[in-house]
Design a protein around this motif. Sequence first.
Motif, PDB file in Angstrom:
ATOM      1  N   LYS A  34       0.816  -1.213   0.000  1.00 25.32           N
ATOM      2  CA  LYS A  34       0.000   0.000   0.000  1.00 25.32           C
ATOM      3  C   LYS A  34       0.852   1.267   0.000  1.00 25.32           C
ATOM      4  N   ALA A  35       2.151   1.103   0.055  1.00 23.99           N
ATOM      5  CA  ALA A  35       3.059   2.254   0.000  1.00 23.99           C
ATOM      6  C   ALA A  35       4.326   1.823  -0.727  1.00 23.99           C
ATOM      7  N   ASP A  36       4.855   2.679  -1.604  1.00 28.03           N
ATOM      8  CA  ASP A  36       6.079   2.344  -2.330  1.00 28.03           C
ATOM      9  C   ASP A  36       7.294   2.534  -1.426  1.00 28.03           C
ATOM     10  N   GLU A  37       8.377   1.829  -1.754  1.00 28.87           N
ATOM     11  CA  GLU A  37       9.605   1.850  -0.941  1.00 28.87           C
ATOM     12  C   GLU A  37      10.764   2.360  -1.779  1.00 28.87           C
ATOM     13  N   THR A  38      11.561   3.244  -1.201  1.00 30.23           N
ATOM     14  CA  THR A  38      12.748   3.740  -1.894  1.00 30.23           C
ATOM     15  C   THR A  38      13.753   2.608  -2.030  1.00 30.23           C
ATOM     16  N   ARG A  39      14.181   2.305  -3.235  1.00 28.24           N
ATOM     17  CA  ARG A  39      15.122   1.213  -3.483  1.00 28.24           C
ATOM     18  C   ARG A  39      16.323   1.747  -4.251  1.00 28.24           C
ATOM     19  N   MET A 158      15.923   6.107   5.863  1.00 31.73           N
ATOM     20  CA  MET A 158      15.226   5.912   4.598  1.00 31.73           C
ATOM     21  C   MET A 158      13.736   5.637   4.842  1.00 31.73           C
ATOM     22  N   VAL A 159      13.431   4.875   5.901  1.00 28.53           N
ATOM     23  CA  VAL A 159      12.030   4.634   6.262  1.00 28.53           C
ATOM     24  C   VAL A 159      11.363   5.941   6.687  1.00 28.53           C
ATOM     25  N   ASP A 160      12.117   6.754   7.464  1.00 30.98           N
ATOM     26  CA  ASP A 160      11.573   8.062   7.872  1.00 30.98           C
ATOM     27  C   ASP A 160      11.287   8.929   6.648  1.00 30.98           C
ATOM     28  N   PHE A 161      12.167   8.906   5.687  1.00 31.72           N
ATOM     29  CA  PHE A 161      11.987   9.689   4.462  1.00 31.72           C
ATOM     30  C   PHE A 161      10.762   9.210   3.685  1.00 31.72           C
ATOM     31  N   ASP A 162      10.633   7.880   3.556  1.00 30.70           N
ATOM     32  CA  ASP A 162       9.463   7.333   2.853  1.00 30.70           C
ATOM     33  C   ASP A 162       8.170   7.717   3.559  1.00 30.70           C
ATOM     34  N   SER A 163       8.190   7.636   4.901  1.00 28.14           N
ATOM     35  CA  SER A 163       6.989   7.973   5.667  1.00 28.14           C
ATOM     36  C   SER A 163       6.618   9.440   5.483  1.00 28.14           C
ATOM     37  N   ARG A 165       7.466  11.353   3.009  1.00 24.95           N
ATOM     38  CA  ARG A 165       7.082  11.545   1.606  1.00 24.95           C
ATOM     39  C   ARG A 165       5.627  11.128   1.372  1.00 24.95           C
ATOM     40  N   HIS A 166       5.270  10.000   1.951  1.00 23.96           N
ATOM     41  CA  HIS A 166       3.893   9.531   1.778  1.00 23.96           C
ATOM     42  C   HIS A 166       2.888  10.441   2.500  1.00 23.96           C
ATOM     43  N   HIS A 167       3.281  10.919   3.671  1.00 21.30           N
ATOM     44  CA  HIS A 167       2.403  11.797   4.426  1.00 21.30           C
ATOM     45  C   HIS A 167       2.171  13.108   3.660  1.00 21.30           C
ATOM     46  N   PHE A 168       3.239  13.660   3.121  1.00 21.09           N
ATOM     47  CA  PHE A 168       3.110  14.909   2.359  1.00 21.09           C
ATOM     48  C   PHE A 168       2.271  14.705   1.102  1.00 21.09           C
ATOM     49  N   ALA A 169       2.496  13.555   0.434  1.00 21.45           N
ATOM     50  CA  ALA A 169       1.737  13.274  -0.786  1.00 21.45           C
ATOM     51  C   ALA A 169       0.249  13.121  -0.484  1.00 21.45           C
ATOM     52  N   LEU A 211      -1.235  25.329   7.373  1.00 18.86           N
ATOM     53  CA  LEU A 211      -0.308  24.975   8.460  1.00 18.86           C
ATOM     54  C   LEU A 211       0.068  23.503   8.405  1.00 18.86           C
ATOM     55  N   SER A 212      -0.881  22.625   8.251  1.00 16.58           N
ATOM     56  CA  SER A 212      -0.605  21.181   8.167  1.00 16.58           C
ATOM     57  C   SER A 212       0.241  20.869   6.945  1.00 16.58           C
ATOM     58  N   TYR A 213      -0.082  21.496   5.847  1.00 18.35           N
ATOM     59  CA  TYR A 213       0.638  21.259   4.596  1.00 18.35           C
ATOM     60  C   TYR A 213       2.097  21.704   4.712  1.00 18.35           C
ATOM     61  N   ASN A 214       2.309  22.884   5.270  1.00 18.73           N
ATOM     62  CA  ASN A 214       3.671  23.414   5.407  1.00 18.73           C
ATOM     63  C   ASN A 214       4.508  22.588   6.376  1.00 18.73           C
ATOM     64  N   GLN A 215       3.885  22.102   7.464  1.00 19.73           N
ATOM     65  CA  GLN A 215       4.601  21.277   8.439  1.00 19.73           C
ATOM     66  C   GLN A 215       5.059  19.962   7.799  1.00 19.73           C
ATOM     67  N   ALA A 216       4.172  19.355   7.033  1.00 19.42           N
ATOM     68  CA  ALA A 216       4.525  18.105   6.355  1.00 19.42           C
ATOM     69  C   ALA A 216       5.643  18.328   5.345  1.00 19.42           C
ATOM     70  N   GLU A 217       5.623  19.475   4.669  1.00 21.43           N
ATOM     71  CA  GLU A 217       6.663  19.776   3.686  1.00 21.43           C
ATOM     72  C   GLU A 217       8.015  19.972   4.368  1.00 21.43           C
ATOM     73  N   GLU A 218       8.009  20.644   5.522  1.00 20.67           N
ATOM     74  CA  GLU A 218       9.265  20.817   6.279  1.00 20.67           C
ATOM     75  C   GLU A 218       9.799  19.478   6.778  1.00 20.67           C
ATOM     76  N   ASP A 219       8.911  18.634   7.289  1.00 22.30           N
ATOM     77  CA  ASP A 219       9.326  17.303   7.768  1.00 22.30           C
ATOM     78  C   ASP A 219       9.929  16.481   6.632  1.00 22.30           C
ATOM     79  N   LEU A 220       9.324  16.568   5.459  1.00 28.45           N
ATOM     80  CA  LEU A 220       9.852  15.838   4.303  1.00 28.45           C
ATOM     81  C   LEU A 220      11.243  16.335   3.927  1.00 28.45           C
TER      82      LEU A 220
END
Length: 387
Positions: A34-39, A158-163, A165-169, A211-220
């Motif tokens: 249900k979620a893609d993985e960075t490979r 890498m898992v944190d980055f994927d998470s 990325r998916h949250h922002f998307a 606010l939610s959108y910008n926070q997710a973008e910063e986290d990504l």
Amino acid sequence: MAEPGKGVTAGKLAINVQKRLTRAQEKVMQKLGKADETRDAAFEEMVSNFNKQMAEGTKLQKDLKAYLTAVKTMHDASRRLQDCLADMYEPDWFGKEEMDTLAEEMIEKEMDNNLEDTDTLWLDYHQNITDKSLSSLDTYLAQFPDIKARIAKRDRKMVDFDSARHHFASLQKGKKKDEAKVAKPAALLEMAAPSWAQGLISAHQVAQTNLSYNQAEEDLGRAQKIFEELNVELQDELPALWENRVGVYVNSFQSLAGQQEKFHREMGKLSQNLNDIMTKLEEQRELNEEANHSESASPPAKSAVTNGADGDLPPGFLYKVKVIHDYSATDGDELELKIGDTVLALAFDNPDEQDDGWLLGVQESHWLQNKDISAKGVFPENFTQKV
């Protein structure tokens, strides 16, 4: 009032727990598809090479330590064997002094002429392998735990980055839907509200979404930066480490082979000395056997006296002696002796007349020429040797 330190610790603990939960959730979603993985196939090959390299190096280290243990065991066994040989070697055997010297050399033989005092060949051999082969291998393997830990950290990031990325998307995708859902209730609310408050309500709703959108973008962005920094570092280090293995193996085995050759060359010299002594001891044994055989084949000793029936021997003959020191007769009944003369020892007519340390005999040359014992006389026994 709560202590500041405890509050900080609790805050960090909560953050770490949240990170682990987020990572676990992300991995479950990835496994369920249900979620893609960075490979990164190239990096995965580097990690595979790293694990192979670490396993090979660890095995080599283990086997080299086992080899050193065997060298120590062989050294102890060799020492006991040399001590045993030195203890059992009898004083009258050939090379007793040489054997004692050899046993000492086996313990204190110098291997390096530049040193005044050195340990034994075995100790030197053991120490050189430890210093020149094992120590360099230990240094080589010491870098692996840190790199292994950073690879594991890179996987977590890498898992944190994927998470992130998916949250922002998901926020980006659902932004329009959320705006549509809020629009209708907002319109009713604006109609019910005074005219002066309607603009404020609309602005508040937009601010909340942004606010939610910008926070997710910063986290990504933060997660991506941390991951990429680790990824770049490891992509530089892992190939270099992989290529370095050849030089480490060459140095380790070249050093080991050199020490083996040097040790066996020096030990071979001592072994050859030991073999030479054993060869001469065998020759001594064979000579003693021949002498014993000749003595057993000669006429009976003192108690068996011939009666002269054999024409080649005088009456009363006991045995032959060889003169080993000159002796000048000092009385009329004594024989004159010269080194190399052969004397036929005879029995005394009256045993009571025999003095201790003196024998009665006749020169063999006189007997062979004249066949009489008129020239017989006494002589000191310790000037002759029985043959």
